[in-house]
Design an enzyme around this catalytic site. Sequence first.
Site, mmCIF file in Angstrom:
data_model
loop_
_atom_site.group_PDB
_atom_site.id
_atom_site.type_symbol
_atom_site.label_atom_id
_atom_site.label_comp_id
_atom_site.label_asym_id
_atom_site.label_seq_id
_atom_site.Cartn_x
_atom_site.Cartn_y
_atom_site.Cartn_z
ATOM 1 N N GLU A 111 0.823 -1.102 0.026
ATOM 2 C CA GLU A 111 -0.229 -0.008 -0.037
ATOM 3 C C GLU A 111 1.037 1.169 -0.021
ATOM 4 O O GLU A 111 0.585 2.299 -0.548
ATOM 5 C CB GLU A 111 -0.862 -0.076 1.267
ATOM 6 C CG GLU A 111 -2.113 -1.045 0.993
ATOM 7 C CD GLU A 111 -3.034 -1.112 2.233
ATOM 8 O OE1 GLU A 111 -4.154 -0.505 1.949
ATOM 9 O OE2 GLU A 111 -2.756 -1.364 3.198
ATOM 10 N N GLU A 131 -4.044 -9.461 3.863
ATOM 11 C CA GLU A 131 -4.773 -8.915 5.065
ATOM 12 C C GLU A 131 -5.989 -10.044 5.244
ATOM 13 O O GLU A 131 -6.279 -10.184 6.473
ATOM 14 C CB GLU A 131 -5.328 -7.464 4.836
ATOM 15 C CG GLU A 131 -4.096 -6.537 5.048
ATOM 16 C CD GLU A 131 -3.277 -6.105 3.804
ATOM 17 O OE1 GLU A 131 -2.391 -5.189 3.884
ATOM 18 O OE2 GLU A 131 -3.567 -6.935 2.793
#
Length: 249
Positions: A111, A131
């Site tokens: 990210e 995640e």
Amino acid sequence: MKTLKVQVSEDRVHVQLNRPDARNAIDDVMVAELHAMCVDLEQDPRILILSGSSAPDRAVFAAGADIGRLVERTRDDALRGINSQLFTRIAGLPMPVIAAMDGYALGGGAELAFAADFRIATPRTTIGNPETGLGILAAAGATWRLVELVGEPIAKELLLAGRVLDAAEALALHLVTELHEPDQLIDAANSLADRIARLDPLATRLTKKVIHAPRGAHPFIDELAQSVLFEAPAKQDRMRAFLDKKKGA
């Protein structure tokens, strides 16, 4: 700096994530230190190069958030947007940001790279967002930045099905724009920074702002930015130099 190595020059700053024993996992100290770097770059705009320090057992850009810290975070921590606020700030820096990735770029590390304007990598780079396997989601920008970068079908493969991209796949998808051998990666990042630095800084800054403006702001914001540049001294200097060179040729 405890978690970063920083090299500063006239037109750029190279920030190396430096928690190799933790695979450059992004902890609270690193978040605070990256915010401090943003303060400097907002006040004195320069190109930012982000890279990682290799872990003892493997190459790594950043292996995401520190799970040891993350497991203790609560609802209120999530609502504070610890990483998302930082990555939004990095994405909004006045001058371009280059992520130079070698090895793993996973979770929050991916990210962070998605928040950059340019991503270059080595052949051993892998990019993914695991995640959901940890019972959470990629909440620091992947759910919308990744969709913008590679499209919804590929983004869903990474975010919902655990797909991890190797370097060749990332290059084919234009998620990264260049591949270089590990010992040439930082030179390549600096070469890209050299190309950017040769351009007019104000034009570069305003172009970045216009690119990131909401769609409804166009074309007004384009015209407004152009009106500023039309009155800037650099426009006259650079255009006259171009015409003089053309005349001389």
